[in-house]
Scaffold this motif. Structure first.
Motif, PDB file in Angstrom:
ATOM      1  N   VAL A  72       0.847  -1.200   0.000  1.00 29.88           N
ATOM      2  CA  VAL A  72       0.000   0.000   0.000  1.00 29.88           C
ATOM      3  C   VAL A  72       0.875   1.240   0.000  1.00 29.88           C
ATOM      4  O   VAL A  72       0.674   2.181  -0.787  1.00 29.88           O
ATOM      5  CB  VAL A  72      -0.941   0.005   1.235  1.00 29.88           C
ATOM      6  CG1 VAL A  72      -1.613   1.364   1.398  1.00 29.88           C
ATOM      7  CG2 VAL A  72      -1.989  -1.082   1.114  1.00 29.88           C
ATOM      8  N   LEU A  73       1.857   1.278   0.915  1.00 25.54           N
ATOM      9  CA  LEU A  73       2.686   2.482   1.088  1.00 25.54           C
ATOM     10  C   LEU A  73       3.539   2.776  -0.145  1.00 25.54           C
ATOM     11  O   LEU A  73       3.789   3.937  -0.468  1.00 25.54           O
ATOM     12  CB  LEU A  73       3.591   2.306   2.312  1.00 25.54           C
ATOM     13  CG  LEU A  73       2.858   2.168   3.666  1.00 25.54           C
ATOM     14  CD1 LEU A  73       3.824   1.790   4.765  1.00 25.54           C
ATOM     15  CD2 LEU A  73       2.141   3.472   4.024  1.00 25.54           C
ATOM     16  N   GLN A  98       1.402   8.374  -2.301  1.00 21.12           N
ATOM     17  CA  GLN A  98       2.130   9.443  -1.625  1.00 21.12           C
ATOM     18  C   GLN A  98       1.278  10.108  -0.551  1.00 21.12           C
ATOM     19  O   GLN A  98       1.701  11.064   0.077  1.00 21.12           O
ATOM     20  CB  GLN A  98       2.602  10.502  -2.650  1.00 21.12           C
ATOM     21  CG  GLN A  98       3.718  10.011  -3.548  1.00 21.12           C
ATOM     22  CD  GLN A  98       4.920   9.525  -2.748  1.00 21.12           C
ATOM     23  OE1 GLN A  98       5.442  10.240  -1.889  1.00 21.12           O
ATOM     24  NE2 GLN A  98       5.356   8.299  -3.015  1.00 21.12           N
ATOM     25  N   ARG A  99       0.060   9.609  -0.388  1.00 17.91           N
ATOM     26  CA  ARG A  99      -0.830  10.184   0.619  1.00 17.91           C
ATOM     27  C   ARG A  99      -0.579   9.532   1.981  1.00 17.91           C
ATOM     28  O   ARG A  99      -0.111   8.393   2.050  1.00 17.91           O
ATOM     29  CB  ARG A  99      -2.286   9.990   0.198  1.00 17.91           C
ATOM     30  CG  ARG A  99      -2.703  11.025  -0.851  1.00 17.91           C
ATOM     31  CD  ARG A  99      -3.992  10.724  -1.519  1.00 17.91           C
ATOM     32  NE  ARG A  99      -5.131  10.626  -0.627  1.00 17.91           N
ATOM     33  CZ  ARG A  99      -6.396  10.551  -1.046  1.00 17.91           C
ATOM     34  NH1 ARG A  99      -6.652  10.598  -2.350  1.00 17.91           N
ATOM     35  NH2 ARG A  99      -7.385  10.450  -0.191  1.00 17.91           N
ATOM     36  N   PRO A 100      -0.894  10.268   3.070  1.00 15.81           N
ATOM     37  CA  PRO A 100      -0.774   9.641   4.391  1.00 15.81           C
ATOM     38  C   PRO A 100      -1.752   8.472   4.528  1.00 15.81           C
ATOM     39  O   PRO A 100      -2.859   8.521   3.983  1.00 15.81           O
ATOM     40  CB  PRO A 100      -1.120  10.773   5.373  1.00 15.81           C
ATOM     41  CG  PRO A 100      -1.791  11.821   4.564  1.00 15.81           C
ATOM     42  CD  PRO A 100      -1.343  11.676   3.148  1.00 15.81           C
ATOM     43  N   VAL A 101      -1.336   7.446   5.235  1.00 17.43           N
ATOM     44  CA  VAL A 101      -2.157   6.242   5.399  1.00 17.43           C
ATOM     45  C   VAL A 101      -2.274   5.936   6.885  1.00 17.43           C
ATOM     46  O   VAL A 101      -1.298   6.053   7.636  1.00 17.43           O
ATOM     47  CB  VAL A 101      -1.525   5.031   4.672  1.00 17.43           C
ATOM     48  CG1 VAL A 101      -2.409   3.798   4.823  1.00 17.43           C
ATOM     49  CG2 VAL A 101      -1.298   5.349   3.197  1.00 17.43           C
ATOM     50  N   LYS A 102      -3.469   5.560   7.282  1.00 17.56           N
ATOM     51  CA  LYS A 102      -3.666   5.059   8.651  1.00 17.56           C
ATOM     52  C   LYS A 102      -4.273   3.673   8.554  1.00 17.56           C
ATOM     53  O   LYS A 102      -5.289   3.471   7.894  1.00 17.56           O
ATOM     54  CB  LYS A 102      -4.575   5.984   9.454  1.00 17.56           C
ATOM     55  CG  LYS A 102      -4.783   5.473  10.887  1.00 17.56           C
ATOM     56  CD  LYS A 102      -5.365   6.516  11.813  1.00 17.56           C
ATOM     57  CE  LYS A 102      -5.415   5.981  13.249  1.00 17.56           C
ATOM     58  NZ  LYS A 102      -5.911   6.976  14.211  1.00 17.56           N
ATOM     59  N   PHE A 103      -3.621   2.716   9.234  1.00 12.88           N
ATOM     60  CA  PHE A 103      -4.109   1.345   9.253  1.00 12.88           C
ATOM     61  C   PHE A 103      -4.864   1.087  10.561  1.00 12.88           C
ATOM     62  O   PHE A 103      -4.464   1.552  11.633  1.00 12.88           O
ATOM     63  CB  PHE A 103      -2.944   0.359   9.132  1.00 12.88           C
ATOM     64  CG  PHE A 103      -2.317   0.354   7.769  1.00 12.88           C
ATOM     65  CD1 PHE A 103      -2.879  -0.375   6.724  1.00 12.88           C
ATOM     66  CD2 PHE A 103      -1.171   1.102   7.511  1.00 12.88           C
ATOM     67  CE1 PHE A 103      -2.305  -0.376   5.469  1.00 12.88           C
ATOM     68  CE2 PHE A 103      -0.597   1.116   6.257  1.00 12.88           C
ATOM     69  CZ  PHE A 103      -1.169   0.380   5.224  1.00 12.88           C
ATOM     70  N   PHE A 155       3.650   5.754   8.637  1.00 12.77           N
ATOM     71  CA  PHE A 155       2.188   5.626   8.596  1.00 12.77           C
ATOM     72  C   PHE A 155       1.653   5.643  10.025  1.00 12.77           C
ATOM     73  O   PHE A 155       2.403   5.497  10.990  1.00 12.77           O
ATOM     74  CB  PHE A 155       1.764   4.342   7.867  1.00 12.77           C
ATOM     75  CG  PHE A 155       2.199   3.054   8.513  1.00 12.77           C
ATOM     76  CD1 PHE A 155       1.434   2.450   9.526  1.00 12.77           C
ATOM     77  CD2 PHE A 155       3.375   2.415   8.118  1.00 12.77           C
ATOM     78  CE1 PHE A 155       1.835   1.262  10.116  1.00 12.77           C
ATOM     79  CE2 PHE A 155       3.778   1.226   8.702  1.00 12.77           C
ATOM     80  CZ  PHE A 155       3.006   0.640   9.712  1.00 12.77           C
ATOM     81  N   GLU A 156       0.383   5.880  10.141  1.00 13.55           N
ATOM     82  CA  GLU A 156      -0.277   5.792  11.441  1.00 13.55           C
ATOM     83  C   GLU A 156      -0.971   4.432  11.530  1.00 13.55           C
ATOM     84  O   GLU A 156      -1.283   3.819  10.516  1.00 13.55           O
ATOM     85  CB  GLU A 156      -1.332   6.887  11.600  1.00 13.55           C
ATOM     86  CG  GLU A 156      -0.790   8.295  11.661  1.00 13.55           C
ATOM     87  CD  GLU A 156      -1.927   9.300  11.774  1.00 13.55           C
ATOM     88  OE1 GLU A 156      -2.648   9.255  12.790  1.00 13.55           O
ATOM     89  OE2 GLU A 156      -2.117  10.087  10.836  1.00 13.55           O
ATOM     90  N   TYR A 157      -1.236   4.022  12.774  1.00 10.31           N
ATOM     91  CA  TYR A 157      -2.011   2.791  12.943  1.00 10.31           C
ATOM     92  C   TYR A 157      -2.785   2.895  14.245  1.00 10.31           C
ATOM     93  O   TYR A 157      -2.477   3.694  15.126  1.00 10.31           O
ATOM     94  CB  TYR A 157      -1.098   1.561  12.971  1.00 10.31           C
ATOM     95  CG  TYR A 157      -0.411   1.351  14.297  1.00 10.31           C
ATOM     96  CD1 TYR A 157      -0.967   0.500  15.258  1.00 10.31           C
ATOM     97  CD2 TYR A 157       0.752   2.054  14.619  1.00 10.31           C
ATOM     98  CE1 TYR A 157      -0.365   0.332  16.490  1.00 10.31           C
ATOM     99  CE2 TYR A 157       1.349   1.896  15.841  1.00 10.31           C
ATOM    100  CZ  TYR A 157       0.800   1.035  16.782  1.00 10.31           C
ATOM    101  OH  TYR A 157       1.378   0.890  18.001  1.00 10.31           O
ATOM    102  N   GLU A 158      -3.801   2.079  14.329  1.00  6.50           N
ATOM    103  CA  GLU A 158      -4.551   1.976  15.589  1.00  6.50           C
ATOM    104  C   GLU A 158      -5.117   0.572  15.709  1.00  6.50           C
ATOM    105  O   GLU A 158      -5.548  -0.022  14.726  1.00  6.50           O
ATOM    106  CB  GLU A 158      -5.672   3.009  15.634  1.00  6.50           C
ATOM    107  CG  GLU A 158      -6.354   3.055  16.986  1.00  6.50           C
ATOM    108  CD  GLU A 158      -6.953   4.426  17.272  1.00  6.50           C
ATOM    109  OE1 GLU A 158      -7.901   4.457  18.067  1.00  6.50           O
ATOM    110  OE2 GLU A 158      -6.498   5.423  16.701  1.00  6.50           O
ATOM    111  N   LEU A 159      -5.067   0.057  16.941  1.00  6.99           N
ATOM    112  CA  LEU A 159      -5.629  -1.262  17.222  1.00  6.99           C
ATOM    113  C   LEU A 159      -7.027  -1.067  17.800  1.00  6.99           C
ATOM    114  O   LEU A 159      -7.190  -0.362  18.793  1.00  6.99           O
ATOM    115  CB  LEU A 159      -4.750  -2.020  18.219  1.00  6.99           C
ATOM    116  CG  LEU A 159      -3.262  -2.154  17.840  1.00  6.99           C
ATOM    117  CD1 LEU A 159      -2.532  -2.971  18.886  1.00  6.99           C
ATOM    118  CD2 LEU A 159      -3.103  -2.781  16.467  1.00  6.99           C
ATOM    119  N   VAL A 160      -8.014  -1.660  17.153  1.00  5.34           N
ATOM    120  CA  VAL A 160      -9.399  -1.504  17.614  1.00  5.34           C
ATOM    121  C   VAL A 160      -9.963  -2.866  17.995  1.00  5.34           C
ATOM    122  O   VAL A 160      -9.444  -3.905  17.587  1.00  5.34           O
ATOM    123  CB  VAL A 160     -10.290  -0.850  16.528  1.00  5.34           C
ATOM    124  CG1 VAL A 160      -9.907   0.584  16.305  1.00  5.34           C
ATOM    125  CG2 VAL A 160     -10.245  -1.642  15.237  1.00  5.34           C
TER     126      VAL A 160
END
Length: 1626
Positions: free
Chosen positions: A1346-1347, A1351-1356, A1380-1385
């Protein structure tokens, strides 16, 4: 002799076999020793003191036990410095604790102590301690000590809090080395000398500073005075400072100076000062028990295993020893080893060989057929049936082949089949003392609570000298089902009916056959029957807006010929207020009654009704509303509207000018008595407070049209049932029947109705013992009934210094004067008094009358007159001349046949000191046990507490209502049992009506505090001779009835729970087995262990507390296993230590390691609830936030339409729930009974959650506004930052805290500067889920792909539930490295939603079922990408795509690979019919427009479809794919262009070059392993894999294992022209 020879011969044969087998297997044994699996689960919070936990557990038993335990410990252990081990300390704590509890309660105390079930309460106290310290700035000296005094790492606490903002109960650091302090609200005292100085005059700050807030769980010293200043001691038993502060505050409390409260806290850094035993449990994590672990045999059809080398990690060899007494294939090896110890190694090798060779996951059909019956036979014939059942169902794959070869006894099979004519095969039921328990919901903590509750009650009743046989009956009795179906008996001439279906000509065409009610009709269709089945009577004020709108509604529905009889009861609000002010009577002088508009309207209505008929009278009320609305006014009607309507109504038919009639009526006050009588009737019914209300056959409802239809639909089944059984026929008056059976004369929403929140307190402890308060209360009775048994006891808590209190007392006397054969009234004066005050004389008079004159005939008249006189003359007067009051009392006594001389003599000799002591006891009882503050008024009826506040009208009729309701629902069935008792060991002189009445009051009050089901089952109908187990004696306090399928997942858990129960409470049990008959597949394909703590978890060498663990010995080496945890409903757990892949456990790969170790963590407790709005659907989409006082928004969620369900992650502490800022809080307010609030306090102090029932109501003026306002269908018109959509306010407040929290590794959230890492534009949000090391390996590759293409910011966004500890360690570094950003949900599976059992299907479900609630409310759009997918295009293009107003977008399956035509099930049969030309989509990639998804309730709809379909095991075989495709008629799908998803299995190679993503679909033809397919199909995959693996090994400090090289297939030349099928795909 023969037996011995035979036995010896068998042993010799065995030894020969052992030697032979071991000779053959010696090489294999050297290579493959048996392997074990061990699992532990620890709490997220640090360890807590076991000593303090013991105090909390004892206070649950009885509040005073907390203080008694402190005294026992201080008197015996204070200053003791002898070294102890953890086990020594546990025994010491247990032994001191068990002196305070009796009988089997000691076993429950021991189990709860080892379970650490009170640990969350101590964490809560830590939160309050931290808040206490932060409320006051510490002195400079404190700060210096705080930083230097042995607290060099002072920031540790702050760091811990940052690490997880949900963990609100962080243990505070010791302030300045001090381990105790006292908080008074005005100051903190760390030194005893300063506290003693303050205690000289503790009241001086009382008015200036706010007192500290107390909670229902607080420990208030039993001798404290309720009104005294509060002093809260924060400290720990065992520390020297606690002892000093405690002794000082106890003395001050006894002197009435303070209300002394203890909150047990051992601050961090004080462990060394708490003695040896005070710190036990604080140094180690809290390892929990009470959960199950399963190792399931995994289906490896597609060989989804990682080929990386098994990583070396720290493994702790477990000292766990195997239980050799377990039977293995008929051998008991413990006995064999006793006889031949010299052959130990050979015998053990033989045992291991047997264990590993017996694992079966398949059997032939003929072997399966009777497997359930054979299992039952094995259990019922065992010497310990519970142990046998546990061994079988928890090791089933190892014992199944042995079981299947057993010879079956036909009597067992026949009895099982006979029982299954009454209960479905495989169905499980369980009841404890007659009350059904939800099998799915049961866990160890709930079971302990229920058992403790029953044992505690039995102990109390034994102290009351109730015989044991009666105790068993009392505990097993079930109250009648709770019902709100009390009907208000409104039958009277005051009801003004507009129609009568049985008489009126307009209905004569209708049929009168009641059997038509039983005929099927379309949903919503009405049945037109010429009978008054539904009486809709509205109670209203005709001069209010709601009253007039209701009349309009009635007229409209009447004209539309609804099959309902409509009527009204009219009242004047002003008249009601006059009645309230005058004690329920009109003033004697008519001049004091000023006529208001309502009264005039009612009089005019009566005139028109009498002169022109009922229809004209209703027309007049309609005209009033018409003129009001025509005038453009939104307020209530004015006089000119009423007069104009009167004239307009009568103008056409009147013989004399209506204006003259109007003037005459206004002047001569005709129909005044009828008008007043109507208002008086409403006042007596108690319905005036509701403003406008509907009585549907007497049941109270709201007044709007929706409520009417709901009420009619609710009533219909009741009528249908009675028609079916012949209880209602054509001659039955339905209204008379219903109101005669369950009618009440008065409605009080505090006592009956939806808002009646009943609070019950147990009065037992206040009766036991001669010195007990209630034992010495004297009661008043209705005349002539003093010697009769009184099942109902009203205790009136009254403040006679207030008008409200005297009024309540007066109503109590009037209640008895009206006559009550079943009830008595006792008085508890709840007011401060001065020995010289009038109120003291008044109280003395009542006390003397109760103790010495209650038998006199006229005593009630005397007290009635005294109340009237005192209330009119003296209530608010300060004491100046008491002689006049005394003279009046003397005069009234003489007038009522009470000898005044004796009475006045008793008054003058009345002991002030004795009364002062009594009043203190009363105050402590009311405050400590009933929860009533000083000066408050209340009625306590057999333990039910009804507060009487200033805003509440409480009449003698309300006491009659309380009596009838409580007697019917709670008391009668108990009274029947008590009346039959033969009393033994009771002094005959005490065996009087008062003794029995006291016991009835005690028993009914304590039984009502039980939290249990009122449902039962008739277990005795099932035969239990051959296929059941009956254990225990008839005199056991606890009795278990159960129907069990031993070979089921619930059977696995229940077998363990029943064994624990049998050890701790010696219950009697009747277990009827109900296995599935004629099995076609193995019912269990897993191993199972239930984790139960014991005293052996505490070290006997040092102070370590190891905690319980699940241990699986000798697991199969060559079978792939997957691990799952079976935890209580409110636990959210995750693995934190696991070197190996828990999704794919292959023990033969462990190498030298003997035991595979895994540690899980209780990440959070789940707070769940249901939100409701009276007479409306649940408010779906309502947004709520939860936090603490300091930080009110830590978590957020929204309400589902499904049952109004919601959930949030929490930890132990005090939390505050409120509606989110924006539309939710603009429209709604929280409603708790009749009261409305902006916040709701929620206490989390237990390991088992309890659902929160949350009521909401629309704000005034917002009743017709909708919560969700749909946005434009075309999402291209939704601009960034648009403030018009329904969610505009969400963006202002919604945080990302529903899944992770804080910006740390642990919480799983990162935020990076998008500009600094070179990525610009709108963030692309991508969601994925992975389980097992292989899919986590794929997931990293997907992230890189994906990355590398945007060139856009990505949040997983990753589902946290199934990620391994290694992945959670690596992902923050990866996020930092690649920008990149990430978050665990996460989201806990709701208990009401049908559960999946296989881990893979649960994972599929998480992809689709909770999309509306798993993400923060601020997230607008997300793309799901399968972990095994490789992206070749910029995902920003897909993210920005216009979905044409659809909530979901999927790619349809390709159909240009003709080899797969036989597998395209959607092209034929059911799916072809259902889809009706729509495409069937693949679920590997999809886009979710979350705004549209939430506002169209797509999540709710999908869950409804899932609930319906998932119960059929043949439905939803590909759950995540079948569900959205099935539901696309309701939840529309936008079909993405075909190039967005290509997979080799379904798509032709000709379209591969245009593929924007490639998915590694399973190929049902070749079943090629995933890794092999990945390397062959995707050219860039090996490089991406190598990059991800190098990065992972760098972070984890490991070597990269070599990867098998695969020869790539020759590159296909690109086809320029379109192949023929491309157009079809697009």
């Amino acid at each position: 002799m023969e037996t011995r020879v035979g036995s010896g011969f068998r042993v010799m044969v065995l030894i020969v076999v052992c030697v032979m087998v071991c000779g053959c297997l010696v090489d294999a044994a050297e290579i493959q020793r048996p392997k074990n699996v061990q699992v532990a689960l620890r709490a997220k919070w640090p360890g807590t003191s076991v000593l303090l936990e013991a105090g909390e557990l004892l206070s649950k038993e009885w509040k005073d036990h907390f203080w008694e335990f402190i005294e026992v410990w201080l008197n015996n252990e204070s200053g003791n410095t002898d070294p102890y081990t953890a086990k020594d300390c546990l025994h010491k704590i247990y032994n001191y604790g068990k002196t305070l509890v009796t009988g089997q309660l000691t076993s429950v105390f021991e189990l709860s102590l080892t379970l650490r079930s009170a640990s969350p309460r101590l964490v809560l106290y830590q939160q309050l301690a931290e808040e206490s310290l932060s409320s006051f700035p510490l002195s400079d000296e404190m700060h210096t000590n705080f930083n230097d005094g042995g607290v060099s790492d002072a920031n540790e606490g702050e760091e811990a809090k940052k690490a997880d903002s949900l963990l609100v109960g962080v243990n505070p650091r010791s302030p300045g080395g001090k381990c105790c302090w006292v908080d008074t609200g005005a100051a903190l005292f760390f030194d005893i000398s300063k506290l003693q100085l303050w205690l000289r005059n503790p009241h001086k700050d009382g008015d200036v500073f706010q007192q500290p807030e107390l909670f229902e769980f607080d420990h208030v010293y039993f001798d404290s005075s309720p009104g005294s200043p509060i002093a809260i001691l924060y400290g720990a038993l065992g520390t020297e400072c606690f002892k000093e502060f405690h002794r000082t505050l106890v003395e001050a409390s006894k002197e009435g100076k303070v209300k002394y409260v203890v909150r047990p806290v051992l601050p961090s850094g004080c462990e060394s000062k708490s003695g040896y035993c005070g710190a036990v449990g604080t140094r180690d994590p809290v390892n929990l028990g009470g959960y199950g672990v399963e190792l399931a045999l995994k289906n490896m059809e597609y060989k989804a295993m990682d080929d990386s080398e098994i990583k070396k990690g720290v493994t702790l060899e477990d000292p766990h020893t195997e239980d050799l007494s377990q039977e293995v294939r008929g051998f008991i090896f413990s006995k064999i080893l006793e006889r031949k110890p010299e052959l130990t190694s050979e015998i053990m090798a033989f045992r291991d060989s047997l264990l590993s060779s017996t694992v079966s996951d398949t059997l032939n059909v003929w072997e399966l057929k009777d497997l359930g019956h054979q299992t039952v036979q094995k259990i019922v014939h065992a010497s310990d049936p519970l142990h046998s059942m546990q061994e079988i169902n928890q090791n089933f794959p190892s014992v199944v082949s042995y079981l299947s070869r057993m010879k079956l006894d036909d009597s067992i099979k026949d009895e099982i089949l006979a029982n299954q004519r009454m209960i479905p095969p495989g169905k499980s039921l369980m009841a404890l003392n007659g009350a059904l328990i939800d099998i799915e919901d049961i866990d160890l903590f709930l079971l302990i609570d229920m058992v403790h509750q029953e044992l505690s009650l039995a102990d109390q009743y034994a102290k009351l000298k109730v015989p044991s046989s009666t105790i068993r009956k009392l505990l097993s009795t079930l109250p009648p089902p709770e019902s709100n179906s009390f009907r208000v008996d409104f039958r009277s001439d005051h009801v003004q009916y507009i129609n009568n279906l049985e008489v009126d000509a307009r209905y004569k065409q209708w049929r009168s056959n009641l059997n038509e009610l039983l005929m099927p009709v379309f949903p919503g269709q009405l049945r037109y029957i010429r009978k008054n089945l539904f009486h809709a009577v509205y109670v209203l004020d005709p001069a209010t807006i709601c009253g007039l709108e209701t009349v309009d509604n009635i007229v409209t529905l009447f004209e539309n010929s609804l099959p309902i009889r409509f009527g009204v009861i009219l009242y004047s609000t002003k008249m009601i207020e006059t009645l309230q002010a005058n004690g329920g009577e009109f003033p004697h002088l008519e001049s004091e009654i000023n006529e208001d508009l309502s009264s005039l309207t009612i009089r005019l209505f009566f005139h028109i009704k009498e002169s022109h008929g009922m229809l004209k009278a209703f027309e007049f009320l309609s005209n009033v509303n018409k003129l009001r609305m025509d005038s453009g006014e939104e307020d209530a009607p004015a006089l000119h509207h009423v007069e104009g309507a009167f004239v307009e109504t009568l103008l056409q038919k009147a013989k004399t000018p209506p204006q003259d009639t109007l003037l005459k009526l206004e002047k001569d006050q005709s129909f005044r008595e009828s008008s007043q009588a109507s208002s008086l009737f409403v006042f007596k019914l108690g319905l005036a407070k509701l403003e406008c209300s509907l009585l549907m056959n007497g049941l109270v409802h709201n007044y709007d049209e929706e409520a009417l239809m709901n009420a009619m639909n609710d009533e219909l089944p009741r009528i249908q049932e009675q028609v079916y059984y012949g209880q209602i026929n054509s001659r039955t008056d339905v209204l008379d029947k219903f109101l005669s059976e369950s009618g009440i004369q008065r409605y009080n929403p505090q006592i009956v109705g939806d808002k009646a929140k009943s609070k019950f307190v147990s009065l037992t402890a206040s009766i036991v013992g001669d010195e007990s308060l209630l034992n010495n209360v004297e009661y008043f009775h209705s005349t002539g009934t003093i010697d009769d048994l009184k099942p109902v006891t009203h205790l009136l808590a009254v403040d006679v210094t207030s008008r409200k209190g005297v009024k309540l007392l007066h109503e109590g006397i009037r209640y008895l004067m009206a006559g009550s054969a079943n009830a008595r009234v006792g008085l508890l004066f709840n007011s401060d008094f001065d020995a010289d005050s009038y109120s003291f004389i008044f109280m003395k008079a009542f006390e003397i009358a109760a103790s010495s004159y209650s038998h006199k005939k006229q005593v009630l008249n005397f007290l009635d007159q005294l109340c009237t006189f005192y209330g009119n003359e003296y209530i608010l007067e300060s004491s100046q001349n008491s002689q006049a009051l005394l003279d009046k009392i003397s005069q009234l006594a003489d007038a009522n046949g009470i000898q005044s001389k004796g009475f006045m003599s008793a008054l003058s000799e009345f002991s002030v000191a004795k009364f002062t002591t009594h009043m203190k006891k009363v105050g402590q009882f009311l405050y400590g046990h009933v929860g009533i503050e000083k000066g408050a008024n209340a009625v306590v009826t057999n333990g039910r507490v009804v507060p009487v506040t200033d805003s509440v009208t409480f009449l003698s009729q309300d006491l009659h209502l309380l009596e009838s309701v409580e007697f019917k629902q709670r008391i009668k069935h108990v009274a029947d049992i008590i009346e039959e008792v033969t009393w033994e060991n009771v002094d005959p002189d005490t065996l009087m009506s008062k003794f029995i009445s006291d016991i009835l009051m005690s028993v009914t009050s304590s039984l009502s505090t039980r939290d249990r089901s009122s449902e039962s089952a008739r277990f005795e109908m099932l035969s239990a001779e051959h296929s059941a187990v009956v254990l225990g004696s008839e005199n056991s306090t606890i009795h278990i009835d159960a129907v069990l399928d031993p070979l089921s997942s619930s059977g696995q858990k229940l077998s363990s729970l029943l064994r624990i129960l049998s050890k701790c409470s010696q219950p009697s049990m009747r277990l009827v087995f109900n296995p599935m008959s004629s099995l076609v597949d193995l019912p269990l394909k897993n191993y199972y262990r239930f984790v139960t703590p014991t005293m052996d978890d505490f070290s006997n060498t040092d102070l370590t507390v190891h905690g319980p663990k699940a241990f699986f010995a000798n697991m199969p080496l060559s079978k792939t296993l997957t691990m799952n945890l079976d935890v209580p409903e409110s636990w959210l757990v995750e693995p934190v230590i696991a070197v190996h892949d828990l999704d794919n456990i292959l023990l033969e790969n462990l190498g030298d390691t003997r035991t595979l170790q895994a540690v899980f963590e209780l990440e959070a407790l789940i707070l769940t609830g249901h939100c409701s709005e009276k007479d409306h659907e649940p408010p779906r989409g309502l947004q709520m936030i939860l936090g603490t006082k300091r930080n009110p928004h830590l978590v957020d969620t929204l309400v589902m339409a499904n049952l109004g369900y919601w959930q949030m992650k929490v930890s132990p502490g005090v939390w505050y729930l409120q509606l989110a800022p924006g539309r939710s809080s603009d429209l709604y307010v929280l409603q708790d009974g009749p009261e409305k609030h902006s916040t709701k306090r929620i206490t989390i102090d237990y390991l088992r959650g309890k659902p929160v029932h949350l009521g909401v109501a629309k704000k005034k003026g917002k009743e017709h506004e909708k919560l969700l306002i749909p946005s434009d269908d075309d999402d291209s018109s939704r601009k960034q930052g648009d403030k018009e959509g329904w969610n505009s306010n969400i963006l202002k407040w919604a945080s990302s805290l529903i899944g992770g929290n804080g910006h740390t590794k642990n919480s799983g959230s990162t935020k990076l500067d998008n500009v600094s890492n070179g990525r610009k534009g709108k963030t692309i949000n991508i969601f994925s889920i992975a389980s097992g090391h292989l899919y986590e390996r794929f997931l990293k590759i997907m992230i890189l792909s994906v990355l590398k293409n945007t060139q856009r910011p990505v949040k997983f966004w990753f589902i946290k539930n199934y990620l391994s500890p290694q992945f959670k360690d690596v992902i923050p570094h990866m996020a930092q490295e690649y920008g990149f950003e990430y978050e665990l949900v996460t989201y806990k599976w709701p208990s009401w939603l049908h559960k999946q059992k296989e881990k893979q299907r649960i994972i599929w479900a998480y992809k689709i079922l909770f999309l509306d609630v798993i993400f923060p409310l601020s997230l607008e759009k997300v793309i799901f990408v399968d972990a095994d997918q490789i992206v070749r295009a910029d995902m920003g293009e897909l993210y920005d795509m216009n979905l044409k107003g659809r909530p979901l977008a999927y790619t349809p399956f390709c159909d240009n690979n003709r080899d797969m035509d036989g597998f395209r099930f959607w092209k034929q049969g059911f799916w072809k019919e259902h889809l009706r030309g729509r495409p069937y989509h693949i679920s590997a990639l999809y886009v979710v427009d979350l705004i549209k998804f939430r506002e169209t309730a797509a999540g709710d709809n999908l869950r409804v479809f899932y609930e319906t379909l998932s119960k059929d095991p043949n439905s939803l075989s590909n759950l995540d794919q079948d569900l959205p495709n099935y539901a696309q008629h309701t939840v529309p799908i936008f079909s993405l262009p075909q190039e967005w998803l290509w997979c080799e299995s379904w798509c032709g190679n000709s379209t591969k070059a245009r593929a924007k993503t490639i998915d590694l679909c399973n190929n049902p033809m070749t079943k090629e392993p995933k890794l092999q397919g990945a390397r062959r199909i995707v050219a860039e995959w090996p490089d991406l894999d190598q990059e991800a693996r190098h990065f992972t090994s760098k972070i984890l400090g490991e070597d990269v294992s070599p990867v098998e090289k695969v020869v790539s297939p020759p590159v296909q030349p690109q086809v320029v022209e379109e192949d023929l099928e491309t157009k079809d795909e697009l």
